[in-house]
Design a protein around this motif. Structure first.
Motif, PDB file in Angstrom:
ATOM      1  N   GLN A 198     -26.914 -53.245 -14.077  1.00 46.26           N
ATOM      2  CA  GLN A 198     -27.447 -54.410 -13.392  1.00 46.26           C
ATOM      3  C   GLN A 198     -26.634 -54.718 -12.146  1.00 46.26           C
ATOM      4  N   VAL A 199     -27.284 -55.385 -11.191  1.00 46.36           N
ATOM      5  CA  VAL A 199     -26.650 -55.868  -9.967  1.00 46.36           C
ATOM      6  C   VAL A 199     -26.979 -57.349  -9.858  1.00 46.36           C
ATOM      7  N   ALA A 200     -25.942 -58.202  -9.836  1.00 49.15           N
ATOM      8  CA  ALA A 200     -26.143 -59.642  -9.754  1.00 49.15           C
ATOM      9  C   ALA A 200     -26.065 -60.105  -8.310  1.00 49.15           C
ATOM     10  N   GLY A 201     -26.532 -61.332  -8.083  1.00 41.89           N
ATOM     11  CA  GLY A 201     -26.567 -61.840  -6.717  1.00 41.89           C
ATOM     12  C   GLY A 201     -25.217 -62.152  -6.130  1.00 41.89           C
ATOM     13  N   PHE A 202     -24.180 -62.371  -6.957  1.00 42.43           N
ATOM     14  CA  PHE A 202     -22.885 -62.744  -6.418  1.00 42.43           C
ATOM     15  C   PHE A 202     -22.043 -61.539  -6.010  1.00 42.43           C
ATOM     16  N   SER A 203     -22.534 -60.318  -6.197  1.00 48.05           N
ATOM     17  CA  SER A 203     -21.790 -59.127  -5.795  1.00 48.05           C
ATOM     18  C   SER A 203     -22.769 -57.998  -5.540  1.00 48.05           C
ATOM     19  N   SER A 204     -22.402 -57.131  -4.608  1.00 47.71           N
ATOM     20  CA  SER A 204     -23.245 -55.970  -4.317  1.00 47.71           C
ATOM     21  C   SER A 204     -22.901 -54.781  -5.207  1.00 47.71           C
ATOM     22  N   GLU A 205     -21.854 -54.892  -6.008  1.00 52.13           N
ATOM     23  CA  GLU A 205     -21.459 -53.797  -6.879  1.00 52.13           C
ATOM     24  C   GLU A 205     -22.312 -53.777  -8.139  1.00 52.13           C
ATOM     25  N   ARG A 206     -22.527 -52.576  -8.671  1.00 50.51           N
ATOM     26  CA  ARG A 206     -23.327 -52.396  -9.880  1.00 50.51           C
ATOM     27  C   ARG A 206     -22.410 -52.402 -11.098  1.00 50.51           C
ATOM     28  N   SER A 207     -22.937 -52.929 -12.195  1.00 50.60           N
ATOM     29  CA  SER A 207     -22.158 -52.965 -13.426  1.00 50.60           C
ATOM     30  C   SER A 207     -22.033 -51.568 -14.012  1.00 50.60           C
ATOM     31  N   ALA A 208     -21.195 -51.448 -15.023  1.00 54.39           N
ATOM     32  CA  ALA A 208     -21.096 -50.184 -15.742  1.00 54.39           C
ATOM     33  C   ALA A 208     -22.351 -49.957 -16.578  1.00 54.39           C
ATOM     34  N   LYS A 209     -22.513 -48.748 -17.073  1.00 57.59           N
ATOM     35  CA  LYS A 209     -23.673 -48.430 -17.892  1.00 57.59           C
ATOM     36  C   LYS A 209     -23.512 -49.034 -19.284  1.00 57.59           C
ATOM     37  N   SER A 210     -24.651 -49.436 -19.841  1.00 59.12           N
ATOM     38  CA  SER A 210     -24.628 -49.918 -21.213  1.00 59.12           C
ATOM     39  C   SER A 210     -24.435 -48.744 -22.169  1.00 59.12           C
ATOM     40  N   ALA A 211     -24.193 -49.060 -23.415  1.00 53.88           N
ATOM     41  CA  ALA A 211     -24.074 -48.007 -24.420  1.00 53.88           C
ATOM     42  C   ALA A 211     -25.399 -47.253 -24.531  1.00 53.88           C
ATOM     43  N   PRO A 212     -25.370 -45.944 -24.742  1.00 48.39           N
ATOM     44  CA  PRO A 212     -26.632 -45.194 -24.876  1.00 48.39           C
ATOM     45  C   PRO A 212     -27.503 -45.781 -25.972  1.00 48.39           C
ATOM     46  N   PHE A 213     -28.781 -45.880 -25.665  1.00 45.71           N
ATOM     47  CA  PHE A 213     -29.741 -46.491 -26.584  1.00 45.71           C
ATOM     48  C   PHE A 213     -30.863 -45.487 -26.854  1.00 45.71           C
ATOM     49  N   ARG A 214     -31.234 -45.353 -28.105  1.00 46.80           N
ATOM     50  CA  ARG A 214     -32.222 -44.341 -28.500  1.00 46.80           C
ATOM     51  C   ARG A 214     -33.590 -44.989 -28.657  1.00 46.80           C
ATOM     52  N   ILE A 215     -34.587 -44.390 -28.003  1.00 50.12           N
ATOM     53  CA  ILE A 215     -35.973 -44.810 -28.152  1.00 50.12           C
ATOM     54  C   ILE A 215     -36.821 -43.595 -28.495  1.00 50.12           C
ATOM     55  N   VAL A 216     -37.973 -43.851 -29.068  1.00 46.76           N
ATOM     56  CA  VAL A 216     -38.932 -42.794 -29.387  1.00 46.76           C
ATOM     57  C   VAL A 216     -40.209 -43.098 -28.619  1.00 46.76           C
ATOM     58  N   VAL A 217     -40.530 -42.268 -27.640  1.00 48.30           N
ATOM     59  CA  VAL A 217     -41.695 -42.488 -26.793  1.00 48.30           C
ATOM     60  C   VAL A 217     -42.935 -41.963 -27.503  1.00 48.30           C
ATOM     61  N   ASP A 218     -43.921 -42.814 -27.578  1.00 49.08           N
ATOM     62  CA  ASP A 218     -45.193 -42.453 -28.206  1.00 49.08           C
ATOM     63  C   ASP A 218     -46.305 -42.995 -27.331  1.00 49.08           C
ATOM     64  N   THR A 219     -47.002 -42.117 -26.650  1.00 44.05           N
ATOM     65  CA  THR A 219     -48.092 -42.528 -25.761  1.00 44.05           C
ATOM     66  C   THR A 219     -49.456 -42.102 -26.278  1.00 44.05           C
ATOM     67  N   VAL A 220     -49.509 -41.598 -27.506  1.00 43.88           N
ATOM     68  CA  VAL A 220     -50.775 -41.148 -28.093  1.00 43.88           C
ATOM     69  C   VAL A 220     -51.423 -42.330 -28.796  1.00 43.88           C
TER      70      VAL A 220
END
Length: 743
Positions: free
Chosen positions: A233-255
């Protein structure tokens, strides 16, 4: 020498007396004369002191105790307590956690460290002081600018503070491993911009709302199956980007799941109005089935239930009428199936006792009261009567909510700066690639139509009956000098029109206004007849207000300039633009829509002059845009509608904003009899300034350009199309302006 010896002897007298008394005190058998001889021999001239020698001996013990009483004041006082010292805190944005805080203090002390309000355990830590140093880690300090870090001594209670900017990674709130169609949601710093990226490179970006909630759908290469995503994320009070969140697992299902099936009730079944009726069928395990009842006037929801054991069952009631019942199935990933088989049902009260007895349909003794009830059920119809006023759908959106009651509150804060910058860029791109090339294209068409010019020709959108004026305006874009001419179009009517003309019928203005309101209402889909009527009234009032401001501003400035007050004219041909904007918004799915509602105009005398016409047109455009912006600001402070009256107020404010800003943006086009052409002829810088401001507001607030910008392929197609139009328009103008005369 003698004098010095006498002085030394006199100074030694007190010592001698004291020592003598002290020595005589323990000798009990001494001769009295010997004792008294000492003082007389030492100081014969000081009889008073010698007479008091016993009292001096008696007071010797108190003098010996005096040193013991003065010992405490003589000890060194304890040092003044000092607060613990903080080491310098990071000056850049803190994105790596935990945040380690250190400093110095007194040995044996314990330092309590806190960040912000320290409402959670992760924002506090304790550190013992050893060898003058202390250190501890804040696992979860609050996000934001100028977070206060406080180090407090437990011994003295004194503290020292510092400040630091903190931005932790956003959190993903979806269930880990849950099926999804590509959508991800979570929480972040309020109004921060969150970017989610999968290991395949698919990503999405979306701003968090004022409470920090966000959600977006991943686009790009994302095949069905398990994936790992991270968020920053990037907040309005700084132009720097935050660190990455912990890896999150999803299962994509478009059928999409298979269509469910309705097995009960059977087609042709007759139901009682207002009475609960059971609906059942089959579907895929764990999916949610929603049953709908459709008529010619709309569709309502009967019930929603989960499939268990491959079957589902729920109940709902309907008012009188003929219905087709169908069902849709939604899986855990949000995919929706095709419609189920349709079941035609009739909902009607029994009309006569002869129709009610049905022994063949009452095999169970528990249903025997049903046949005997019809003869006496005439009074039972009124209890079912409340059914029609309260439709079977579980909400009142059909009566309260319309697309025009959806608020689009303004955002003017640090977090919205990227949105406004993007809107400015889109406004400039539209002017460079669309509007100005269209001006050149209109000049080219006008030159080609030059021989057909006639004094009595009707005005056209592209000004085909004014070739010299059109070419002069187009030449001005590139600094080509042409002969000046004041015989140009006014803000509302083109050149050749006179203030005197045939009178228009009185009924023409309300008819054209009502037609414009009806066309604008077609820009969105409204299912409920009551809501449609209410919305039509709100749009009609908005159209009337916009046209009133347009006319009053022109009449007011004409008095200020000392010219004759212009005549009000109805412009039915503007309904073509009204319909094009409304229907185009409907076909393109623009919500909010791009709308136009200026159907009245002002007619000045031919000798008014280019400068005065331009000033009047600029004032009209500015006043209309100001009304639209004020209505948009009002939308941001109005509460959510809870009924028909409050929904009407929100719809009126939204209609004023949409019609006001949209009409100004379209009227600014320097084409034909539009007001933008009069401003363009008068002052190109003024026209550019108004156009940039109005188009920026249009792109930032009223048009859904965020999805276009985030979708790279859509933006590329739009950019290529606009560039091709600009190249073709400029090429046609150059050919007509330079190549064709040379031939």
């Amino acid at each position: 020498m003698l004098t010095a010896a006498l002085a030394a002897l006199l100074l030694a007298v007190p010592g001698l007396v004291g020592s003598g008394a002290a020595a005589a005190e323990p000798v009990t058998g001494a001769t009295p004369s010997a004792v008294s001889a000492t003082p007389s021999a030492v100081a014969p001239s000081e009889s008073a002191p010698s007479a008091s020698a016993p009292s001096a001996v008696a007071t010797a013990p108190p003098s010996s105790d005096a040193p013991a009483e003065t010992t405490p004041p003589a000890t060194t006082p304890p040092p003044t307590p000092e607060p613990p010292q903080l080491d310098p805190l990071p000056t850049r944005l803190v994105t790596s956690l935990p945040l380690r805080v250190s400093g110095s203090g007194s040995d044996g002390d314990t330092v309590d460290v806190s960040a912000g309000a320290a409402s959670v355990a992760g924002a506090r830590c304790q550190a013992p002081v050893s060898k003058g140093r202390w250190s501890c880690a804040l696992a979860d300090p609050p996000d934001g600018p100028n977070v206060i870090i406080r180090a407090e001594s437990r011994t003295s209670g004194l503290a020292q503070t510092g400040r630091v900017d903190v931005l932790s990674p956003p959190s993903i709130a979806s269930q880990s491993g849950a099926a999804t169609g590509g959508g991800v949601r979570g929480t972040a710093y309020p109004r921060a911009t969150v970017t989610v990226t999968a290991e395949t490179g698919a990503s999405c970006t979306f701003p968090a709302d004022s409470t920090g909630q966000w959600g977006c759908v991943l686009t790009g290469r994302l095949p069905d199956g398990p994936h790992t995503v991270t968020a920053t994320q990037v907040a309005g009070f700084s132009s720097e980007r935050s660190a990455k969140s912990a890896p999150f697992r999803i299962v994509v299902d478009t059928v999409a799941p298979a269509a469910p099936r309705i097995t009960s009730p059977a087609a042709g079944t007759r139901l009682t109005p207002g009475a609960p009726a059971a609906f059942s069928g089959t579907g895929e395990e764990g999916d949610a089935v929603t049953v709908y009842a459709s008529t010619d006037s709309g569709t309502s929801v009967l019930c929603t239930v989960a499939v268990m054991g491959g079957a589902w069952s729920c109940s709902g009631s309907l008012p009188e009428g003929a219905y087709t019942v169908s069902a849709l199935q939604r899986d855990r990933a949000g995919n929706v199936s095709a419609g189920s088989n349709g079941v035609a049902l009739t909902v009607a009260a029994p009309s006569s006792p002869s129709a009610t007895p049905s022994p063949s349909r009452t095999p169970s003794p528990t249903r025997t009261p049903a046949p005997t009830a019809p003869p006496n059920t005439a009074p039972a119809v009124p209890p079912a009567a409340p059914g029609p006023p309260a439709p079977s759908r579980p909400d009142t959106d059909g009566w309260v909510g319309t697309p025009f009651s959806t608020t689009s509150a303004p955002q003017v804060d640090a977090a919205s700066v990227p949105v406004w910058l993007r809107s400015v860029a889109l406004a400039l791109a539209a002017l460079i690639l669309l509007v100005l090339p269209a001006r050149l294209l209109a000049a080219t068409i006008a030159r080609g139509r030059g021989p057909r010019e006639a004094s009595g020709a009707r005005p056209s959108l592209f000004g085909r009956n004014r070739p010299r004026a059109e070419l002069g305006e187009a030449d001005a874009l590139f600094g080509v000098r042409t002969a000046p001419s004041d015989a140009v179009a006014g803000p509302d009517a083109p050149a050749g029109r006179h203030a005197s003309g045939p009178a228009q019928p009185v009924w023409l203005a309300p008819v054209v206004g009502a037609a414009a309101a009806a066309l604008i209402t077609l820009s969105t889909s409204v299912r409920d007849v009551g809501a449609y009527t209410r919305l039509l009234l709100a749009v009609a009032l908005a159209v009337a207000a916009i046209n009133a401001v347009w006319l009053l501003s022109a009449r007011g400035l004409s008095r200020h300039l000392g010219v004759r007050v212009p005549r009000v004219v109805v412009r039915p041909w503007m309904l073509v633009i009204v319909a094009a904007a409304a229907i185009g918004s409907r076909l393109l799915g623009l919500e909010p829509a791009l709308l136009f509602g200026l159907v009245l105009g002002t007619l000045f005398a031919d000798d008014l002059g280019r400068a005065r016409r331009g000033r009047v047109a600029a004032l009209q455009l500015s006043a209309t845009a100001a009304l639209g912006v004020l209505a948009w600001l009002l939308v941001g402070v109005l509460p959510e509608p809870t009924g028909s009256v409050s929904a009407f107020v929100v719809e009126l404010a939204n209609a004023l904003a949409l019609v006001g800003i949209g009409s100004t943006a379209i009227a600014l086009l320097p084409l034909g009899g539009l007001a933008g052409r009069a401003v363009f002829q008068w002052s190109l810088p003024v026209w550019l300034g108004i156009s940039v401001v109005v188009d920026t507001v249009l792109f930032a607030v009223l048009l859904p350009v965020a999805s276009l910008v985030e979708n790279g392929s859509g933006l590329a197609v739009a950019g290529i199309a606009a560039l091709a139009f600009a190249v073709l328009s400029v090429s046609a103008w150059l050919w007509e302006r330079y190549v064709e005369p040379a031939r």
